[in-house]
Design an enzyme around this catalytic site. Structure first.
Site: not given
Ligand code: NAD
Length: 715
Positions: A430, A451, A463, A501
Site C-alpha cells: 500500500s 495494488h 493501481e 493513498n
Molecule cells: P495479512 O496480515 O492479513 O496477511 C499477510 C499474510 O502473509 C499472512 O497470512 C502471513 O502468514 C503471510 N506471510 C508472511 N510472510 C510470508 C512469506 N514469506 N511467504 C508467504 N506468506 C507470508 O495482511 P493483508 O492485510 O492481507 O496485507 C497484505 C499486503 O496487502 C500488505 O502489503 C498490505 O499493505 C497490502 N494491502 C492491504 C490492504 C488491506 O486493507 N488489508 C489493502 C491494500 C493492500
C-alpha cells in the site's frame, strides 16, 4: 430501396412491406447520434410517402440492436437552456410519433441489446419480437436523467405502472423472458428466427388475425388505473425509490413524478410533461457529473487498451500470502478463470484464505448467480501450497505478505529465484516505494506494483504502479491480468502512497485538524456522509485499521514532510497506544458489536472523550460547510499535485481512481470535477481561507495560474 443513408436504409420487401434497417457504415454498433437522428427523420418521411404501405419491420444489421443515444453529445446538448432542451425533445418525439402513427402495423425485430433511445424506438412500434439472447432496458437514471424520447410515457401504458417504475428507476437491463412476462416483448424466439417471426407477425396483422390498432391505442391513451389506484401506486413508489436512490440522485423520483403527472393524459400531452421534467434533470450538476464519469470510464478503457497491446498472457498466477488481501486476490483470479497458486508460510493462514474464498462462492450460489458446478470449478483453480514447488510454471506473481519492506524485499528476492526469467513479479504493497522494493531484484524490469483495495472482490480499482526500472511488458501483462480479473486498472507512477493513498491521507489530515479544533467526531462523520461519502472519516479509519493508518501516515510524512508531517501526536496514534485498532480489535473511534446476523455495528465510544480532548490545540467553531471544506480541500489539493507531478496521466484517471478506489461520491464526479464545478479561482480562495490549518491547504503555483487564466481540468 426507398431510402439510403449512412446509418439507416429503408428497403421495399414483398407485399408493400418495408424494412427500416439500422446499419451504421464503418461501425460495429448502431447508436442514435446526430447523423442517425437526421436520417431517422428522413427515413420515416420516406415511409410516410408510400401510398400502399402495408407494414413496417424495424431491424438492425449489427449484433446489438441499438445501444442507445450517443452519450458524447450529452454535455453539449444539456448545456442548452431548459426551453431549448424541451423543444429539442418534442421535435425528436415527432419522429417516434410518426413511426407509431403510420397507417400500417409496425414490428421491431430486437436481435440484440436495445438500450435507452434504442429501446424507446422499439416501444414506438406496435409489437416487439425479441431474441432469447437479447436484453432491453432504460438505463438513463445511471446518467442522472430519465427516458426522454417517450419511454416514460409508453412503458407504463404498455407494462403497467409498477413494472415501468421498476424498469425506469433501476435502469437495469432486462432479459427476454422477463420482457415477455411483463409485456414489453410480444414474442421471444432464437436469434436466427427473429426477423422471420417479426415478418410473420406483420402478416397476421395484415390478415386481421391480430388487432394492432387496439394495441397501439393502449400506448397513446391515458394509463388504465383509477385515480385512487394511480395515487397509491405512485406515492408508495416515490417513498421507496427516494429511500433507495438517496438525496443525491434526483432522477428516479423525477421520473416517477413525471409519470404520475402524465398518467391521465393522452400521448401528446404526456410527452410535453416528460420533456419538461427531462429538461430539469438534464440541467443538474449530478447529470453533468455522471455523464462525465461515463466518458471518463470510456477514456480509461481506451488507455488500458493501449497498455495491453502485445501483453503476455497470464495463464497461471500465484499469490504470496493468504491473508485478507491474498485470499481475496486468489478468489478473484479463480472466479474469473485464471488458476492461481496461493502460498503462505502458515498452514492456518492458507486454510483461512480457502475458507474465505469458499464463503464468497457459496454466497454467489445462494444468490443464484452461480451454480454449484461453477463453484467447484472456481475453487479448484486455487491451489494452496507451502512451497515454491510449482512456481516455474507461473506467469505472474502477486506478493501480498505483511507490509514490511525487509520482509517483502526478502520474499521477492526468494521468489525471483524460483520463477522463469520472463515471469512478472508484482507487489500489493500500500505504501512502500516500488523502485525501492525493486532494489532487491535481479530483474527489476519485470517488477511493478499491483495494488488492490479491500475487499478485493468488491472494489473495482487496481493501481498498477510503474517503478523507475519497470518495463512496458510488465505493465502490459499486469494491466491485462487486472482486466481479466474484472477490475479497472489505472497505471500510475511510483511515489509514497501512489495515487489513491497519497490523496486519502491528506483527507485524514483534514480530519486530524478538525479534531485538533475540538470538532465532535460523530458530527464530522455525519456531515461527510451527508456530503455523499459511503462512510465518514472516523468510521473509514476504523475499517482501514488505525495501526495500518498510523504506519501509512508515517510513510507519507516521510515522503512529503512539508505538508504531511505533524509535531502533534494524533488522536489516531493515541488510540493505537490504547490498543484501539478499529474494527479488527472491536474498538477504535467507535466500539463494535456483532448484531444478530453477525454484522459489526458501530456504537459511540464515550470513554475516548478525554483522549480526544487531549489533542485539542485551539478550540474553534466550524459550520457544516467549513467541515466539508476542511476535509475536501486537502484531498483535492493532493489530487492536483498528483496530476502536476505526473503520478497520474490525466484528470479522468485521477477522478476515476478516487471513485473506484475509495468511494468518492460518484455524483460529485471526482476531486478535479469538484474543483471545476466550484471554479478554480473560487477553490483557491476557499483553500486560502484555511491557510492557518497548514500546507495541506496551500494551492500550488500552477493551480493559481490556472485560476488566473480561467482554466478548467475538463474542457
Ligand atoms: P495479512 O496480515 O492479513 O496477511 C499477510 C499474510 O502473509 C499472512 O497470512 C502471513 O502468514 C503471510 N506471510 C508472511 N510472510 C510470508 C512469506 N514469506 N511467504 C508467504 N506468506 C507470508 O495482511 P493483508 O492485510 O492481507 O496485507 C497484505 C499486503 O496487502 C500488505 O502489503 C498490505 O499493505 C497490502 N494491502 C492491504 C490492504 C488491506 O486493507 N488489508 C489493502 C491494500 C493492500
Amino acid at each position: 430501396m426507398i431510402y439510403q443513408g449512412q446509418a439507416i436504409q429503408v428497403i421495399a420487401l414483398e407485399d408493400n412491406i418495408f424494412e427500416l434497417r439500422f446499419d451504421r457504415e464503418g461501425s460495429s454498433i448502431n447508436k442514435f447520434d446526430e447523423q442517425a437522428l437526421t436520417e431517422f427523420k428522413a427515413a420515416i418521411e420516406a415511409l410516410q410517402g408510400q401510398s400502399n404501405i402495408a407494414g413496417v419491420l424495424v431491424s438492425s444489421a449489427k449484433d446489438a440492436f441499438i445501444v442507445g443515444a450517443d452519450i458524447t453529445m450529452f454535455h453539449g446538448v444539456f448545456a442548452r437552456s431548459e426551453e431549448e432542451i424541451v423543444e429539442m425533445n418534442l421535435g425528436l418525439n415527432q419522429i417516434f410519433n410518426a413511426l407509431e402513427d403510420l397507417p400500417c402495423p409496425t414490428v421491431t425485430a430486437i436481435n440484440g441489446l436495445a438500450l435507452g433511445g434504442g429501446f424507446e424506438l422499439c416501444l414506438s412500434t406496435d409489437y416487439r419480437v425479441m431474441a432469447d439472447s437479447a436484453k432491453v432496458g432504460l438505463p438513463e437514471v445511471k446518467l442522472g436523467i430519465f427516458p426522454g424520447w417517450g419511454g416514460s410515457v409508453r412503458l407504463p401504458r404498455l407494462i403497467g405502472v409498477d413494472n415501468a417504475i421498476e424498469w425506469i428507476c433501476s435502469g437495469n437491463e432486462k432479459r427476454a423472458d422477463k420482457a415477455l412476462f411483463e409485456g414489453a416483448a410480444d414474442v421471444v424466439v432464437s436469434v436466427d428466427q427473429v426477423r422471420a417471426a417479426a415478418l410473420d407477425l406483420l402478416a397476421q396483422c395484415q390478415a386481421g388475425k391480430v388487432d394492432y390498432l387496439a394495441r397501439r391505442a393502449e400506448k397513446t391513451s391515458p394509463v388504465k388505473l383509477t385515480p385512487m389506484d394511480a395515487m397509491m401506486a405512485f406515492e408508495t413508489a416515490k417513498g421507496f425509490v427516494a429511500g433507495k436512490a438517496g438525496p443525491h440522485y434526483p432522477a428516479p423520483v423525477a421520473a416517477i413524478k413525471a409519470m404520475q403527472k402524465h398518467a391521465a393524459m393522452g400521448r401528446d400531452k404526456a410527452l410535453e410533461v416528460e420533456a419538461k421534467a427531462f429538461a430539469k434533470v438534464a440541467k443538474t450538476d449530478v447529470c453533468a457529473n455522471l455523464v462525465g464519469l461515463f466518458l471518463s470510464d470510456q477514456q480509461i478503457k481506451k488507455v488500458s487498451a493501449s497498455h495491453v497491446e502485445g501483453a503476455a498472457k497470464v495463464g497461471q498466477a500465484a499469490v504470496l500470502g493468504a491473508g485478507i488481501m491474498g485470499g481475496g486476490i486468489a478468489y478473484q483470479s479463480a472466479v474469473k478463470g485464471t488458476p492461481i497458486l496461493m502460498k503462505d508460510i502458515n498452514e492456518q493462514a492458507i486454510q483461512t484464505g480457502l475458507d474465505e474464498a469458499s464463503r464468497l462462492l457459496s454466497g454467489q450460489v445462494e444468490r443464484g448467480r452461480m451454480d454449484s458446478k461453477k463453484m467447484a470449478a472456481s475453487l479448484s483453480r486455487i491451489r494452496p501450497t507451502l512451497s515454491y514447488g510449482d512456481f516455474a510454471e507461473v506467469d505472474l506473481v502477486v506478493e501480498a505478505v505483511v507490509e514490511n519492506p525487509k520482509v517483502k524485499g526478502m520474499v521477492l528476492a526468494e521468489v525471483e529465484k524460483q520463477v522463469d526469467k520472463d515471469t512478472i513479479l508484482t507487489s500489493n504493497t500500500s505504501t512502500i516505494s516500488i523502485s525501492r522494493l525493486a532494489e532487491s531484484l535481479q530483474r527489476p524490469e519485470n517488477f511493478c506494483g499491483m495494488h488492490f483495495f479491500n475487499p478485493v472482490h468488491r472494489m473495482p480499482l487496481v493501481e498498477v504502479i510503474r517503478g523507475e526500472k519497470t518495463s512496458d511488458a510488465a505493465i502490459a501483462a499486469t494491466v491485462a491480468y487486472a482486466q481479466k480479473m474484472g477490475k479497472t486498472p489505472i497505471v500510475v507512477n511510483d511515489c509514497p502512497g501512489f495515487l489513491v493513498n497519497r490523496i486519502l491521507f491528506p483527507y485524514f489530515g483534514g480530519f486530524a485538524k478538525l479534531l485538533e479544533a475540538g470538532v465532535e467526531l460523530a458530527r464530522i462523520d455525519k456531515v461527510m456522509e451527508r456530503f455523499g461519502w459511503p462512510m465518514g472519516p472516523a468510521y473509514l479509519l476504523d475499517v482501514v485499521g488505525l495501526d495500518t493508518a498510523v504506519h501509512a501516515n508515517g510513510v507519507m510524512a516521510e515522503g512529503f514532510p512539508d505538508r504531511m508531517a505533524s509535531d502533534n501526536p494524533s488522536a489516531i496514534a493515541k488510540l493505537v497506544e490504547q490498543g484501539r485498532l478499529g474494527q479488527k480489535s472491536g474498538s477504535g473511534f467507535y466500539n463494535y458489536e456483532k448484531d444478530r446476523k453477525g454484522k459489526l455495528r458501530k456504537q459511540p465510544a464515550p470513554e475516548i472523550q478525554a483522549l480526544l480532548d487531549s489533542v485539542v490545540t485551539e478550540k474553534r467553531d466550524f459550520s457544516d460547510e467549513e467541515i466539508i471544506a476542511a476535509m475536501m480541500v486537502p484531498l483535492c489539493m493532493e489530487t492536483v499535485r498528483c496530476l502536476e507531478d505526473n503520478i497520474v496521466a490525466s484528470a479522468a484517471e485521477a477522478d476515476m481512481g478516487l471513485i473506484y478506489g475509495i468511494g468518492f461520491p460518484p455524483f460529485r464526479g471526482g476531486a478535479l470535477r469538484y474543483i471545476d464545478a466550484m471554479g478554480v479561482a473560487e477553490f483557491c480562495q476557499l483553500a486560502d481561507s484555511f491557510a492557518g490549518l497548514g500546507n495541506l491547504y496551500k494551492p500550488t503555483d500552477k493551480l493559481r495560474a490556472m485560476a488566473a487564466d480561467n482554466q478548467r481540468f475538463y474542457s
